[in-house]
Design an enzyme around this catalytic site. Structure first.
Site, PDB file in Angstrom:
ATOM      1  N   ASP A 155      -2.854  -2.512  -2.555  1.00  0.00           N
ATOM      2  CA  ASP A 155      -3.568  -1.276  -2.260  1.00  0.00           C
ATOM      3  C   ASP A 155      -2.840  -0.452  -1.208  1.00  0.00           C
ATOM      4  O   ASP A 155      -2.441  -0.974  -0.169  1.00  0.00           O
ATOM      5  CB  ASP A 155      -4.983  -1.623  -1.773  1.00  0.00           C
TER       6      ASP A 155
ATOM      7  N   ASP B 106      -4.187   7.323  -2.684  1.00  0.00           N
ATOM      8  CA  ASP B 106      -5.037   6.141  -2.758  1.00  0.00           C
ATOM      9  C   ASP B 106      -4.933   5.471  -4.122  1.00  0.00           C
ATOM     10  O   ASP B 106      -5.379   6.028  -5.123  1.00  0.00           O
ATOM     11  CB  ASP B 106      -6.491   6.537  -2.480  1.00  0.00           C
TER      12      ASP B 106
END
Length: 476
Positions: free
Chosen positions: A357, A147
């Site tokens: 992201d 992440d």
């Protein structure tokens, strides 16, 4: 004379239309309709990481390459999109400087009356890709989500009583079985730094008080435990000593069977920041084009036979940072093309920037840009049946390809500040389950998000030291 003119016209017109046809074909991809179906077998042959870097295989957590029983079954598209929208809302809110006040955590997750930071809308369940690492001495394999929108890494640890940890594929990490494990004391600089950031949760009681971390996600899932250091093994012979992470002994909420999370954000707690002196700071990953393929996560700058960035195969754009939120990596989109035709979108529509992201699936564009993209894409796909909006209307451009052997999909290109233009992989980087992998992200003054579908097949290189993000096509 008339005959010669007619012959000349035929020759010139034929040549002209051949050129136009060639241009059009270059801006569309004809793909088999079967390419939209999920893969039943794992294929790792396309992974192409640099063997001289600290790299590990990266796979889709719901695909056939994922470790056996690594998840509880693939959620429906509607559920994945619900989670994804929650995550996108969290990123936009946090990037804008908003954060909810710390909220009380129930006794069930440990702390009666204590509180931990709450990040509105964050949903760890929206993450898509996993890597397998070794933690401890001797190293114990743990499969963790990656992440770039998080910093603090954590895994579940023993001891966990009934109901305190969720079921996972691998055995819980046991600190008592590792010769390199150390808990961080409460009265230490490391604990004070953690408390000053977003993840501090006070200290344990008693004379030998230990530093605690705590995170509560927007889906009400929580993880708390002891902030610790440990040896992290990326691959045989490549280790990270004294890696700071959360040893979680109280987890509560809707988790799936992954073993933890690996934070790749830009704050001091992340793996990237902690290993900057060892690997130099840059890192990259390649997300595979299908859930049945494999990519890689690599720390350190790619090797190149030339000092020229072009020779390395990367296209670079400046990286922007948000001073108050060091986690996120931001780039500036300046233009979009569909089928080779640039969209008429004013530069002001992109001025707020785009967070890039790894954990968000769908790209969120400013309203003006998305409206133009949707219109152009629908026009190019007019021969296919457009399905009515569903899935909570997160995606409104979905198609029924029933009865079609092949599907012709227009290319989509993104242009960034500095002139870097990347052609998204077609259809893997354009469509998800037959839907355009873009959505409107609100007004033009709202920060956008480049989701992981658009990033597929590219090696995405983050270099905070140079202030750049690079894209290398066809890397996995």
């Amino acid at each position: 004379m008339a005959y010669n003119h007619l012959l000349l016209c035929i020759l010139l017109c034929s040549s002209y239309y051949s050129i136009v046809l060639a241009v059009n074909l270059n801006n569309f991809a004809v793909v088999p309709a079967s390419s939209f179906e999920p893969e039943a077998a794992c294929s790792t042959s396309s992974a192409n990481s640099d063997p001289n870097r600290a790299s590990v295989p990266l796979v889709h957590r719901h695909g056939p390459c994922a470790p056996s029983a690594a998840s509880g079954g693939k959620p429906s598209l509607a559920e994945r999109l619900r989670r994804d929208r929650a995550r996108a809302n969290y990123i936009v809110t946090k990037a804008a400087g908003g954060r909810t006040a710390a909220t009380a955590v129930s006794d069930a997750v440990g702390g009666g009356g204590t509180s931990i930071p709450t990040f509105l809308g964050d949903s760890v369940d929206s993450l898509e890709y996993v890597v397998t690492l070794g933690i401890g001495t001797p190293a114990v394999q743990q499969t963790v989500l990656i992440d770039t929108g998080s910093d603090l890494s954590w895994v579940q640890c023993k001891p966990c009583g009934a109901g305190e940890c969720y079921a996972q594929k691998d055995p819980l990490f046991d600190p008592s079985s590792s010769s390199s494990y150390a808990s961080v004391p409460c009265d230490s600089d490391a604990c004070r730094k953690l408390a000053a950031g977003a993840y501090g949760h006070g200290c344990t009681s008693g004379a030998a008080a230990l530093c605690e971390y705590g995170i509560e996600y927007g889906n009400r899932a929580t993880t708390t435990g002891v902030y610790s250091t440990e040896t992290l093994t990326l691959k045989p012979g490549v280790v990270v000593a004294d890696f700071g992470f959360g040893c979680g002994d109280h987890q509560h909420g809707p988790y799936e069977k992954f073993d933890g999370l690996l934070g790749l954000g830009g704050a001091p707690e992340s793996l990237v920041s902690q290993t900057s002196s060892q690997f130099g700071g840059p890192f990259s990953y390649c997300l595979p084009p299908t859930s049945g393929g494999a990519g890689f996560l690599a720390l350190g700058a790619p090797n190149s036979s030339s000092s020229s960035t072009a020779a390395a195969g990367f296209l670079f754009t400046p990286m922007r940072r948000i001073p108050s939120v060091p986690t996120f990596y931001v780039v500036t989109l300046t233009g979009i093309s569909v089928g080779g035709a640039p969209l008429a979108v004013p530069p002001s529509a992109f001025s707020s920037g785009m967070v890039i992201d790894s954990g968000t699936v769908i790209t969120g564009l400013p309203a003006t840009a998305y409206a133009a993209l949707r219109s152009a894409f629908r026009s190019a796909m007019s021969e296919y049946r457009l399905l009515p909006p569903s899935n909570g209307a997160v995606l409104d451009t979905c198609y029924d390809f029933t009865g079609h052997t092949n599907v012709t999909v227009p290319t989509i290109a993104l242009t960034f500040s500095g002139g870097a233009t990347i052609d998204l992989a077609t259809p893997a980087g354009v469509l998800v389950d037959g839907c355009l992998a873009f959505a409107g992200a609100g007004t033009d003054d709202t920060i956008g998000i480049i989701g992981n579908v658009n990033q597929r097949t590219f090696e995405v290189l983050y270099d905070s030291g140079k202030g750049t993000v690079g894209f290398r096509a066809g890397a996995c």
